[in-house]
Every structure is written in structure tokens, then in C-alpha cells.
Design a protein around this motif. Sequence first.
Motif, PDB file in Angstrom:
ATOM      1  N   LYS A 130       0.823  -1.208   0.000  1.00 15.73           N
ATOM      2  CA  LYS A 130       0.000   0.000   0.000  1.00 15.73           C
ATOM      3  C   LYS A 130       0.858   1.259   0.000  1.00 15.73           C
ATOM      4  O   LYS A 130       0.431   2.316   0.419  1.00 15.73           O
ATOM      5  CB  LYS A 130      -0.954  -0.019   1.196  1.00 15.73           C
ATOM      6  N   MET A 131       2.101   1.095  -0.470  1.00 12.19           N
ATOM      7  CA  MET A 131       3.010   2.241  -0.481  1.00 12.19           C
ATOM      8  C   MET A 131       3.475   2.496  -1.905  1.00 12.19           C
ATOM      9  O   MET A 131       3.317   1.665  -2.778  1.00 12.19           O
ATOM     10  CB  MET A 131       4.232   1.917   0.376  1.00 12.19           C
ATOM     11  N   GLU A 141       5.748   7.072  -0.087  1.00  8.98           N
ATOM     12  CA  GLU A 141       4.404   7.554   0.210  1.00  8.98           C
ATOM     13  C   GLU A 141       3.575   6.414   0.770  1.00  8.98           C
ATOM     14  O   GLU A 141       3.501   5.347   0.175  1.00  8.98           O
ATOM     15  CB  GLU A 141       3.790   8.160  -1.049  1.00  8.98           C
ATOM     16  N   THR A 142       3.017   6.672   1.941  1.00 13.23           N
ATOM     17  CA  THR A 142       2.260   5.626   2.615  1.00 13.23           C
ATOM     18  C   THR A 142       0.841   6.134   2.856  1.00 13.23           C
ATOM     19  O   THR A 142       0.542   7.296   2.573  1.00 13.23           O
ATOM     20  CB  THR A 142       2.888   5.289   3.977  1.00 13.23           C
ATOM     21  N   GLU A 143       0.002   5.267   3.395  1.00 14.14           N
ATOM     22  CA  GLU A 143      -1.382   5.686   3.647  1.00 14.14           C
ATOM     23  C   GLU A 143      -1.468   6.774   4.697  1.00 14.14           C
ATOM     24  O   GLU A 143      -2.437   7.513   4.762  1.00 14.14           O
ATOM     25  CB  GLU A 143      -2.211   4.480   4.092  1.00 14.14           C
ATOM     26  N   SER A 146       3.960  10.867   3.974  1.00  7.98           N
ATOM     27  CA  SER A 146       5.124  10.511   3.167  1.00  7.98           C
ATOM     28  C   SER A 146       6.410  10.933   3.876  1.00  7.98           C
ATOM     29  O   SER A 146       6.429  11.906   4.629  1.00  7.98           O
ATOM     30  CB  SER A 146       5.029  11.150   1.785  1.00  7.98           C
ATOM     31  N   LEU A 200      10.439   0.765   6.890  1.00  6.61           N
ATOM     32  CA  LEU A 200       9.319   0.079   6.235  1.00  6.61           C
ATOM     33  C   LEU A 200       8.412  -0.568   7.277  1.00  6.61           C
ATOM     34  O   LEU A 200       7.192  -0.603   7.118  1.00  6.61           O
ATOM     35  CB  LEU A 200       9.835  -0.990   5.266  1.00  6.61           C
ATOM     36  N   TYR A 203       5.455   1.250   8.734  1.00  7.44           N
ATOM     37  CA  TYR A 203       4.250   1.431   7.922  1.00  7.44           C
ATOM     38  C   TYR A 203       3.555   0.129   7.550  1.00  7.44           C
ATOM     39  O   TYR A 203       2.462   0.144   7.007  1.00  7.44           O
ATOM     40  CB  TYR A 203       4.590   2.207   6.646  1.00  7.44           C
ATOM     41  N   SER A 204       4.217  -0.985   7.791  1.00 10.35           N
ATOM     42  CA  SER A 204       3.606  -2.248   7.392  1.00 10.35           C
ATOM     43  C   SER A 204       4.091  -3.371   8.287  1.00 10.35           C
ATOM     44  O   SER A 204       5.232  -3.359   8.758  1.00 10.35           O
ATOM     45  CB  SER A 204       3.974  -2.550   5.942  1.00 10.35           C
TER      46      SER A 204
END
Length: 222
Positions: A130-131, A141-143, A146, A200, A203-204
Motif C-alpha cells: 500500500k506504499m 508515500e504511505t497511507e 510521506s 518500512l 508502515y507495514s
Amino acid sequence: MRILIVEDEKKIADSLRKNFNDEGFDTKVCFDGSDALEVISKEKFDLILLDWRLPEITGVEVCKRIRNANNRTPVILLTALSNISNKVEALNCGADDYITKPFSFEEVLARVNALIRRYKFSQNMIEFEKMSLNLITHTLETETGSIKLPEMEFELLKYFLENQDRIVSREVLCEDVWKLKYTPTTNVVEVTVKNLRKKLEEYSSNKFIKSVYGEGYLFISN
Ligand code: CA
């Protein structure tokens, strides 16, 4: 991904919204052209689904106006009119694609995904999970926002994204990414991998960079 649905027929708008939400999209609905223009001037979308026949301002007019305002957001026109001159008009107003009613959601979804991918590619973005990595600004850029990556973390991530599902050794990374001859005391690769992993993982929950014992690293994004 965020989609704006502009459609005055409530039933169609509701059904599109529900289906896109089920697919994990974030959606917003406008029921007329002037409301849509106002929303578009203030908010950012990955794509706009725009009905042709709207009260007062038509979809074609909305599309012309947003292109005149230099907004390049991908637009798909929804139209019940299927004759060829209207198709030409649809594309001449600056829309990227059009779909004739009645449509199946599967068709809309396929067109939407294809257009978003095409647009991101043209904008120099590499998408994963989702990035996305912006190749111009070097931002991830993430949900939730950024972040700008330090130079070598950006280069390393770009390399991994271009070489997914392939084990790459420290020696190869050192030579291809850093342009340095690898020696056993070189630790730039390990250090940068560690920092990038940490970022990373904020964000995930996906562990993208896997260590393969004795061989190197493997980047997997799905
Ligand atoms: Ca309509």
C-alpha cells in the motif's frame, strides 16, 4: 487509494461506493458537478469516476475545468451514451477513459486499477503493497503520510523493487547500488538494510527484506 465518485443517481453512487470500500479503497461521493469541482479543488484523489449526465454542470464540463486548472488526476467518464461522437467528445475533454452504462463493477475495478497503475508509472512512482516510492522526490508515500528517504536508502529500495523475488548478495548490492568494490569489512549494506527495514516496518507489518543465510537478501512485496 482514494476515489471520488461523481454520480447523481443515488443507487449507482451507493453501489459503487460500497463495492470500492469492500475492495479497500477510500471513497467520497458528490451528487453534482459544482460540488465535485469544489471538493476537487480542495482534496487529493487517485482517481475520479465522473458521470457524464449531471444536473447543471455536465461531467464533460467538470473534466474540462479541472484540466484547465492543471489538475492531472486520472478521470474515467461514465456514460449511457454509446455513439462514437460522444466517445470522441469524452476523450477530447481530457478524460483518460470512459465506461458505458450499464457496467459491471468488475469492469470498473479493472479499468480503475489499470489507469491508476498507468498514471503512477507516468508520474515516476513504483507501487508496492500500500506504499509507493516516488523516483523524483525520493519519498516513500504511505497511507498515513510521506517521508523523504536518505539517498542510499532510496537507491537501495529502488534496487530491491526492481529486483523483487530474486536473491541479491551483499557483493552485488555493494557494486550495483554503491558502485563500490565489496570487501569483507564493508558494512554499508548491512547498516542501510537495517535502517530501511526499520522504516518500512513502521508502515507495514509485512517483512519486505528477508535475509537468506549465506546468500544475501530477498525482497518480497506480496
Ligand atoms: Ca447521471
